[in-house]
Design an enzyme around this catalytic site. Structure first.
Site, short mmCIF file in Angstrom:
data_model
loop_
_atom_site.label_atom_id
_atom_site.label_comp_id
_atom_site.label_asym_id
_atom_site.label_seq_id
_atom_site.Cartn_x
_atom_site.Cartn_y
_atom_site.Cartn_z
N GLY A 65 18.41 -16.64 7.23
CA GLY A 65 18.80 -17.23 5.95
C GLY A 65 18.23 -16.41 4.79
O GLY A 65 18.91 -16.16 3.79
N SER A 66 17.01 -15.97 4.94
CA SER A 66 16.35 -15.20 3.88
C SER A 66 17.06 -13.86 3.69
O SER A 66 17.20 -13.36 2.56
CB SER A 66 14.89 -14.94 4.25
N GLN A 90 3.09 -23.02 17.58
CA GLN A 90 3.62 -21.68 17.88
C GLN A 90 3.76 -20.79 16.65
O GLN A 90 3.91 -19.59 16.77
CB GLN A 90 5.02 -21.80 18.50
N THR A 93 10.67 -13.74 11.89
CA THR A 93 10.89 -15.12 12.33
C THR A 93 10.50 -15.22 13.78
O THR A 93 10.81 -14.31 14.57
CB THR A 93 12.36 -15.56 12.19
N ILE A 94 9.85 -16.31 14.15
CA ILE A 94 9.44 -16.42 15.56
C ILE A 94 10.63 -16.63 16.48
O ILE A 94 10.53 -16.53 17.69
CB ILE A 94 8.41 -17.57 15.77
N ASP A 95 11.81 -16.94 15.91
CA ASP A 95 12.98 -17.27 16.74
C ASP A 95 13.62 -16.05 17.41
O ASP A 95 14.37 -16.19 18.37
CB ASP A 95 14.06 -17.98 15.90
N ARG A 98 0.83 -1.22 0.00
CA ARG A 98 0.00 0.00 0.00
C ARG A 98 0.86 1.26 0.00
O ARG A 98 0.48 2.28 -0.57
CB ARG A 98 -0.96 -0.02 1.19
O1 F6P Z 1 12.76 -20.62 12.17
C1 F6P Z 1 11.47 -20.84 12.63
C2 F6P Z 1 11.28 -22.26 13.06
O2 F6P Z 1 9.94 -22.44 13.48
C3 F6P Z 1 12.27 -22.77 14.12
O3 F6P Z 1 11.91 -22.36 15.41
C4 F6P Z 1 12.19 -24.25 13.91
O4 F6P Z 1 13.40 -24.87 14.33
C5 F6P Z 1 12.05 -24.37 12.42
O5 F6P Z 1 11.52 -23.14 11.96
C6 F6P Z 1 11.15 -25.47 11.96
O6 F6P Z 1 11.19 -25.48 10.57
P1 F6P Z 1 10.19 -26.25 9.63
O7 F6P Z 1 8.88 -25.52 9.64
O8 F6P Z 1 10.84 -26.20 8.29
O9 F6P Z 1 10.04 -27.63 10.18
#
Ligand code: F6P
Length: 326
Positions: free
Chosen positions: A103-104, A252, A124-126, A24
């Site tokens: 990585g992206s 999650q 990323t949720i990490d 947008r």
């Molecule tokens: O990077 C996000 C994540 O959910 C990590 O916490 C987890 O180790 C990984 O991706 C799981 O990846 P996939 O969805 O490819 O199994």
């Protein structure tokens, strides 16, 4: 001007808000926006679809990513990068927004080095992307895991049991630590800290003797002492809590983004587009305190996010444990 937007790596709640805001914000400038389906995989295959104001409607509250995503290591090879560049050129793309994790963002840097004006958005949720305090999706994942742990605590107290709960996070302990602190867990296992099973079993035994009704352990999936292993240790010990194991897994990653992630996604998506418009590609937009900032993709790719040790100390203190020194 024609720009493209893609989401890559593990999906994260709030990605849709970032796609919507970038798109947008581009429309306000009368730019055309192409969505790349399935992340770098779609890019390598030369797939693009035009995004319209209507495609952006009704997506802000939806989890996942409407563009689709993939883990595509091919883009980290020279051949893959050449293929991606050629696809972008063929489609007449003059700017690219990449929404994803570490990585992206490395892929984004590679394309930027080949001359594609590229801006990264951390999602990323990490929460393992360096420089930015938070990545899109972390808050939602944290709240989802927390709700599950609260529920587990109810049944743990009813049966007077120990529960070991494994949360995601890859090699980063942020999610586990934040969950442990917010849930009032008795122990936390993190990749960043060497585990001492004997200390944990000592704390477990003493909690049992003091009459505590439960013993909750939050374990990061990357912990040196895996959740399952500790669960087995507890069940092998005598005269203490019995243990149950829960691996929260992909639960999650899904679900409607929290207000925080909708706001963060919207702010960062728009900021990415502004960076392209202002001619400052090769950066990642991120959040530092309450402010949005730009960080060179080069630094992001080379950097590492560190665990906040004060927060770790606090989690131990509130759990009644002490950190081993020396
Ligand atoms: O990077 C996000 C994540 O959910 C990590 O916490 C987890 O180790 C990984 O991706 C799981 O990846 P996939 O969805 O490819 O199994």
């Amino acid at each position: 001007m024609r720009v493209a937007v893609l989401t890559s790596g593990g999906d994260a709640p709030g990605m849709n808000g970032a796609i919507r805001a970038a798109t947008r914000t581009a429309f306000v400038r009368d730019w055309e926006v192409l969505g790349v389906p399935d992340g770098y995989r779609g890019l390598l295959e030369g797939r693009f679809r035009r995004l319209t104001d209507r495609t952006m409607g009704g997506i802000l509250h939806r989890g996942g990513t409407i563009l689709g995503t993939a883990r595509e290591p091919q883009l980290l090879t020279e051949e893959g990068q050449r293929q991606g560049l050629a696809a972008l050129k063929r489609a007449g793309v003059e700017g690219l927004v990449v929404i994803g994790g570490g990585g992206s963002l490395k892929g984004a840097l590679a394309l930027a080095k080949l001359g594609v004006p590229t801006v990264g958005v951390p999602a990323t949720i990490d929460n393992d992307v360096p420089f930015t305090d938070m990545s899109i999706g972390v808050d939602t994942a944290l709240n989802t895991a927390l709700e599950a742990i609260d529920r587990i605590k109810d049944t743990a107290s009813s049966h007077r049991r120990a529960h070991v709960v494994e949360v995601m996070g890859r090699n980063c302990g942020y999610l586990a630590l934040a969950c442990a602190l917010a849930a009032g867990a008795e122990a936390v296992l993190l990749p960043e800290h060497e585990p001492h099973p004997e200390d944990l079993l000592g704390a477990l035994a003493s909690s049992y003797e003091r009459g505590k009704p439960h013993f909750i352990v939050v374990a990061a999936e990357g912990s040196g002492l895996p959740a399952r292993k500790f669960h087995e240790y507890v069940n092998a010990a005598e005269d203490t809590f019995e243990s149950r194991l829960t691996i929260l897994g992909h639960v999650q990653r899904g679900g409607s983004p929290t207000a925080y992630d909708r706001l963060l996604g919207s702010r960062l998506g728009a900021a990415a587009l502004r960076a392209l418009a202002e001619g400052e590609p090769g950066i990642m937009v991120g959040v530092s305190g309450r402010r949005l900032e730009r960080f060179p993709l080069e630094d992001v790719a080379a950097g590492k996010k560190h665990l906040d040790e004060d927060t770790y100390d606090l989690a131990l203190t509130l759990a009644g444990m002490h950190r081993r020194r020396g």
